[in-house]
Design a protein around this motif. Structure first.
Motif, PDB file in Angstrom:
ATOM      1  N   SER A 291       0.880  -1.189   0.114  1.00  0.00           N
ATOM      2  CA  SER A 291      -0.191   0.077  -0.076  1.00  0.00           C
ATOM      3  C   SER A 291       0.707   1.064  -0.040  1.00  0.00           C
ATOM      4  O   SER A 291       0.272   2.422  -0.148  1.00  0.00           O
ATOM      5  CB  SER A 291      -1.009   0.089   1.386  1.00  0.00           C
ATOM      6  OG  SER A 291      -0.341   0.129   2.298  1.00  0.00           O
ATOM      7  N   GLY A 301      -3.310   5.572 -11.997  1.00  0.00           N
ATOM      8  CA  GLY A 301      -3.528   4.492 -11.546  1.00  0.00           C
ATOM      9  C   GLY A 301      -4.274   4.442  -9.883  1.00  0.00           C
ATOM     10  O   GLY A 301      -4.068   5.644  -9.524  1.00  0.00           O
ATOM     11  N   ARG A 302      -4.618   3.243  -9.368  1.00  0.00           N
ATOM     12  CA  ARG A 302      -5.196   3.698  -8.188  1.00  0.00           C
ATOM     13  C   ARG A 302      -4.259   3.119  -7.139  1.00  0.00           C
ATOM     14  O   ARG A 302      -3.405   2.311  -7.224  1.00  0.00           O
ATOM     15  CB  ARG A 302      -6.451   2.629  -8.183  1.00  0.00           C
ATOM     16  CG  ARG A 302      -7.419   2.656  -9.318  1.00  0.00           C
ATOM     17  CD  ARG A 302      -8.673   1.822  -9.219  1.00  0.00           C
ATOM     18  NE  ARG A 302      -9.506   2.725  -8.128  1.00  0.00           N
ATOM     19  CZ  ARG A 302     -10.581   2.282  -7.762  1.00  0.00           C
ATOM     20  NH1 ARG A 302     -11.220   1.431  -8.048  1.00  0.00           N
ATOM     21  NH2 ARG A 302     -11.308   2.987  -6.799  1.00  0.00           N
ATOM     22  N   LEU A 303      -4.493   3.668  -5.767  1.00  0.00           N
ATOM     23  CA  LEU A 303      -3.730   3.153  -4.880  1.00  0.00           C
ATOM     24  C   LEU A 303      -4.114   1.852  -4.231  1.00  0.00           C
ATOM     25  O   LEU A 303      -5.258   1.488  -4.427  1.00  0.00           O
ATOM     26  CB  LEU A 303      -3.875   4.118  -3.485  1.00  0.00           C
ATOM     27  CG  LEU A 303      -3.022   5.624  -4.026  1.00  0.00           C
ATOM     28  CD1 LEU A 303      -3.520   6.534  -2.710  1.00  0.00           C
ATOM     29  CD2 LEU A 303      -1.648   5.457  -3.784  1.00  0.00           C
ATOM     30  N   ARG A 304      -3.289   1.034  -4.060  1.00  0.00           N
ATOM     31  CA  ARG A 304      -3.547  -0.425  -3.484  1.00  0.00           C
ATOM     32  C   ARG A 304      -3.844  -0.115  -1.945  1.00  0.00           C
ATOM     33  O   ARG A 304      -3.116   0.437  -1.232  1.00  0.00           O
ATOM     34  CB  ARG A 304      -2.379  -1.358  -3.665  1.00  0.00           C
ATOM     35  CG  ARG A 304      -1.975  -1.542  -5.055  1.00  0.00           C
ATOM     36  CD  ARG A 304      -0.440  -2.028  -5.379  1.00  0.00           C
ATOM     37  NE  ARG A 304       0.454  -1.096  -4.742  1.00  0.00           N
ATOM     38  CZ  ARG A 304       1.073  -0.269  -5.601  1.00  0.00           C
ATOM     39  NH1 ARG A 304       0.495  -0.157  -6.649  1.00  0.00           N
ATOM     40  NH2 ARG A 304       1.968   0.438  -5.073  1.00  0.00           N
ATOM     41  N   THR A 305      -4.904  -1.105  -1.874  1.00  0.00           N
ATOM     42  CA  THR A 305      -5.287  -0.992  -0.151  1.00  0.00           C
ATOM     43  C   THR A 305      -5.671  -2.222   0.147  1.00  0.00           C
ATOM     44  O   THR A 305      -5.568  -3.296  -0.714  1.00  0.00           O
ATOM     45  CB  THR A 305      -6.888  -0.326   0.016  1.00  0.00           C
ATOM     46  OG1 THR A 305      -7.726  -0.792  -0.905  1.00  0.00           O
ATOM     47  CG2 THR A 305      -6.494   1.359  -0.388  1.00  0.00           C
TER      48      THR A 305
END
Lengths: 361, 305, 315
Positions: A291, A301-305
């Motif tokens: 994350s 891009g999307r942040l990883r959660t």
């Protein structure tokens, strides 16, 4: 350590009460025998609420060596702050209570000390840096006064000597023109300056252990780096051990010798910083590492959660507490809670899947 | 700090003016004049009175006259008490009223604040219950009921204290107590609530983490901050005290200016009403300034803004 | 909503759930014994006030002269005669009925005064708090004037001025008093609302609403006021004892309620000369006043504790 002030402090204690002298002698013996500055064994802290008993800290054990920096990493609510508060018995009671365990500070179990004895330890041998410097400083007292309080309480210096020491401390933490700012109030300082003042308060009596509870979370990112660097530098200079609590593995990486990862009141992985980053052995740690935003992330891009929410710390079943959010979970994870087992020297993890016999490579 | 003080004092002047204008207007809106309520007065006498006291002039002119006289320190003659000027009435009665009010105020603070602190520090244990119980009684009892009770107990049953008059300490006890009772309770409750809130504050935790003695934490960190909100209610408390003193004065036969006030309003004694209002408003407003200054002294954030 | 007592399936780990603030507050209120006591008595007063006139044993102004004559021209004490459970006064008027009537009066005080207070205080406080700046300063100076203004003066002046008008005769002169009391008590609520708005205004959810294009008026009404409502409710509830006290004091002084109607305050005034022979004339209404003041205070305290998200160390 500042020998003069230790001697002065000890002298004051002995002159106050003969009994104190005996205690000090006993402690010296234990000190000589202790390897680690702090040894926490099977610590459990619970909160008794209307909804049930919250197991905030559940059977937690770890050590901190002299001068070592240990990171305690985890999400909000995993119990890391409560752990730190438990070390100096600052947990609000009611509704909280330390129900089990030992906290061996230089060989002496803090949980068995009287209120007065632990009070003498606080501020002098163990310093605390709190998260929000604005609310943690008394708005109606000057900064100079607040920094000097523990000095005058524990070190028995004359008012002038105490004042000089305050000025010295303030300049050490990087507050410009400290003598002019002694009579300023907290609201007249900026956020970063306030946190520096808090650090000054924590280090005022040269403690052996510094508990830093998310010291930079309430600050701007640019100031964060300065504060962390300050703590790092001071702890090296004074050989102070540090327990650094943070939710940010990146911060822990920069400062800590060893890292404990906490989840739902338990330690789920512990090891040296290198071990953690090179070879993490617990899916939660992977999630945390993952994350962290990286420089080579794609724009847009999307942040990883990590999906899902941490569990309620009430009525926990005998299962891996992380399993609802884990992508590698199997039946075994729901039936039995994994134990902390040693994977390499000094590197322990709590996960069925990553065991040698497990299913995660 | 000095600037703050000066500004607050300067604001007193327009406030006082507005108060007097409103009073003046209201007074004259009420139908009838100083003579209307009781006796029948013949037409000629009416005209003579009107001429002597300028009652037929336009209102703004009458008001102007009053202000002019006021500037010279003259409150004018009383309509009802023809033998005395208002200045005389005030000079006679003000000391007693002031004494009563000040003593009640000091008692309210001296008892109320410690009571609240004790209750908060002994939270959920017997000191809390005792102190809160006492406050509840204080809240529940209007001043006149308390006065009745005190007289019954101390004058009638115990025959220990004289029920009337204002000479010497044993005549002071009951009136001051009756007047201050409610305020003691209010202050105690407020202080308790404030202390309880402060106990949970982060800076108290910091103080503990420094290893300070409990007493140092309580006094230096908790009490000082807890008193800040308490100071804010001191203003209304003072106002309450001043109004309440009228009843107590009537009750215990204290020769203050209280009784003149009520009577003056009912009898439409214009100059008396104006004079009383000015005194009252000035007292309240000035005391509020004192309270504000105290507030600034305790809370440095106010001083510097 | 997940129930709190369901058995947990093996291996299942409950995630946290969120509840509404009102539900939480209500739950906390119920557990507060003192507040419930207060609520019960307040409820009792309400019932008394509404049903009173219908169910009182006697009309409050009826003088039972035969009974007085039979009693040597003295007032009856409580329990002396089954017809007058709480005794009578010197004129033979039944105390129980008069106290019940007084209950209705005290309730009306509570209601009307707070309505006046809210009608004036809310808008002024909201305007001052929301717009800030010059408007705020002027409105605050205006409240300074109101503070400095002797409330007794205003009340008595108004009573005397309007006593003989239709407005003044409404409800035996009481309506006048209520409005006057309200006119002198709105300042606290105004300041409270202003304070709430000033601090809430700075909060981030307001910025968010702004950014989304919500109009000012809607922000105040739909976002800020609901958050401020908690303290307002508490302030109103805690203001009721003050209003009841004010009315009782005024009645004691002879201002406001006109005979033969009697509020508890005027009952005490009337009974005071007879305190030796008929103490019940004083202590009965006195107890009622005390109970009313205490129960509203307990209720107000309970509401404040319930609505405060940080519990006061209770479990």
């Amino acid at each position: 350590m500042d020998q003069a002030s230790v001697a002065a402090g000890a002298a004051v204690e002995i002159s106050l009460d003969g009994q104190l002298a005996t205690e000090a002698a006993e402690r010296e013996v234990k000190r000589a025998k202790a390897e680690n500055l702090l040894e926490v064994r099977n610590l459990s802290t619970q909160f008794f609420t209307a909804d049930g008993v919250v197991h905030a800290v559940d059977n937690v054990s770890f050590e901190i060596g002299y001068g070592e920096t240990l990171g305690l990493v985890g999400e909000s609510g995993c119990g890391k702050s409560v752990t730190a508060l438990s070390l100096t018995r600052l947990v609000p009671d009611p509704p909280g209570k330390i129900v089990a365990g030992e906290i061996l500070f230089e060989g002496v179990d803090l949980l068995k000390l009287s209120t007065d004895e632990i009070r003498r330890l606080r501020g002098k041998d163990i310093g605390f840096i709190f998260q929000d410097p604005l609310s943690s400083l008394n708005p109606t007292l000057t900064i100079g006064y607040q920094v000097s309080e523990s000095i005058r309480q524990h070190m028995g210096l004359s008012p002038r000597a105490a004042k000089d020491r305050v000025v010295e401390l303030l300049s050490k933490v990087g507050i410009p023109r400290p003598r002019d700012r002694l009579n300023d109030y907290p609201f007249q300082f900026s956020g970063g300056m306030r946190q520096r003042a808090m650090i000054a308060i924590a280090l005022a009596c040269d403690p052996k252990l510094l508990l830093a509870d998310e010291p930079t979370t309430a600050l701007d990112v640019t100031i964060q780096a300065q504060i962390l660097e300050l703590i790092h530098r001071l702890s090296e200079e004074f050989k102070t051990a540090v327990l650094l609590i943070t939710h940010d593995l990146g911060i822990a990486a920069g400062m800590c010798d060893r890292i404990n990862v906490m989840y739902a009141g338990r330690i789920v992985e512990t090891g040296s910083t290198d071990q953690m980053f090179d070879n993490p052995r617990m899916p939660y740690t992977w999630g945390l590492l993952d994350s962290l935003p990286r420089l080579d992330d794609q724009r847009g891009g999307r942040l990883r959660t990590i999906e899902g929410l941490p569990p309620l710390l009430i009525r926990l079943p005998d299962a891996c507490r992380f399993n609802p959010r884990c992508s590698y979970t199997r039946d075994l994870c729901r039936e039995k809670e994994p134990e902390l087992t040693e994977r390499e020297e000094g590197h322990w993890a709590r996960c069925h899947g990553t065991e040698p016999a497990g299913w995660i490579p | 700090m000095a600037g703050y003080l000066v500004r607050r004092i300067l604001w007193l002047i327009p406030v006082l003016f507005v108060v007097t204008i409103i009073t003046f207007t209201l007074m004259h809106l009420v139908p009838g004049g100083p003579w209307s309520s009781d006796k029948q007065v013949y037409g000629g006498v009416e005209r003579a009175i009107a001429a002597k006291y300028h009652l037929n002039e336009p209102l703004w002119q009458q008001y102007g006259r009053w202000v002019f006289d006021f500037m010279r320190g003259d409150f004018g003659p009383s309509f009802k008490y023809a033998d005395r000027s208002i200045n005389q009435i005030i000079a006679e009665g003000l000391p007693a009223t002031l004494q009563l009010g000040v003593m009640a105020f000091v008692l309210a603070i001296a008892v109320g604040i410690p009571l609240g602190i004790i209750a908060a520090l002994g939270h959920n244990r017997w000191p809390d219950y005792l102190a809160t119980g006492i406050s509840m009684l204080g809240i529940a009892t209007p001043s006149f009921v308390l006065a009745i009770l005190l007289i019954v107990v101390f004058s009638v049953w115990l025959k220990a204290l004289p029920p009337l008059g204002w000479k010497g300490p044993d005549t002071w006890v009951m009136p001051v107590l009756a007047l201050a009772g409610y305020q003691i309770a209010q202050i105690a409750r407020y202080t308790r609530a404030s202390m309880l809130e402060v106990t949970r504050k982060d800076y108290v935790r910091t103080a503990h983490s420094k290893g300070l003695r409990e007493r140092a934490v309580v006094v230096r960190h908790m009490i000082r901050n807890a008193l800040i909100p308490v100071v804010t209610i001191l203003g209304p408390i003072l106002a309450f005290l001043v109004t309440g003193s009228f009843i107590i004065e009537a009750f215990f036969g204290i020769p203050g200016i209280g009784k003149y006030y009520v009577q003056g309003i009912v009898q439409r004694d214009y100059s008396l009403i104006m004079a009383m209002t000015v005194i009252y408003a000035f007292a309240v407003a000035a005391l509020n300034v004192v309270v504000d200054v105290l507030y600034g002294y305790i809370d440095p954030r106010i001083r510097y803004s | 909503m997940t129930s709190r007592t369901t058995a947990v399936a093996p291996g299942s780990v409950e995630a946290r759930r969120s509840t509404g603030i009102w539900r939480d507050a209500f739950g906390r209120l119920i557990k507060n014994r003192l507040a419930i006591l207060g609520l019960l008595f307040v409820g009792f007063l309400v019932v008394l006030g509404i049903l009173g006139p219908r169910f009182a044993p006697w009309p409050f102004d009826l003088q039972d002269t035969p009974a007085i004559i039979a009693n040597n021209y003295r007032a009856l004490v409580p329990l002396q005669s089954p017809a007058h459970l709480l005794g009578t006064d010197k004129l033979g008027q039944d105390i129980l009925s008069r106290i019940m009537d007084g209950a209705q009066i005290s309730l009306s005080v509570a209601l009307v005064v707070q309505i006046v207070v809210l009608t004036i205080g809310l808008p002024i406080g909201a305007l001052a708090g929301w717009f800030g700046g010059r408007l705020d300063t002027y409105l605050m100076r205006f409240t300074d004037v109101m503070y400095a203004f002797p409330d007794l003066l205003l009340i008595i002046l108004m009573s005397v001025a309007f006593r003989d008008t239709a407005f003044g005769r409404l409800y035996s002169g009481l309506f006048l008093v209520f409005v006057a009391i309200g006119l002198t008590s709105w300042v606290t609520v105004a300041r409270l609302v202003r304070g709430q708005l000033l601090s809430l205004k700075e909060m981030e959810f307001v910025e968010a609403a702004h950014a989304l294009g919500v109009r000012d008026r809607n922000i105040v009404v739909r976002h800020l006021l609901p958050n401020a409502i908690g303290p307002i409710i508490v302030a109103v509830t805690l203001g009721i004892p003050g209003a009841i006290l004010a009315e009782a004091t005024l009645a004691y002084l002879g201002v406001g309620v006109q005979p033969p109607r009697a509020s508890w305050g005027s009952l005490i005034a009337a009974g005071q000369p007879l305190i030796r022979e008929a103490p019940h004339l004083v202590y009965l209404p006195g107890i009622m006043i005390a109970l009313a003041l205490i129960s509203f205070t307990f209720l107000g305290d309970g509401l404040r504790d319930a609505l405060d998200p940080k519990l006061k160390g209770k479990q």
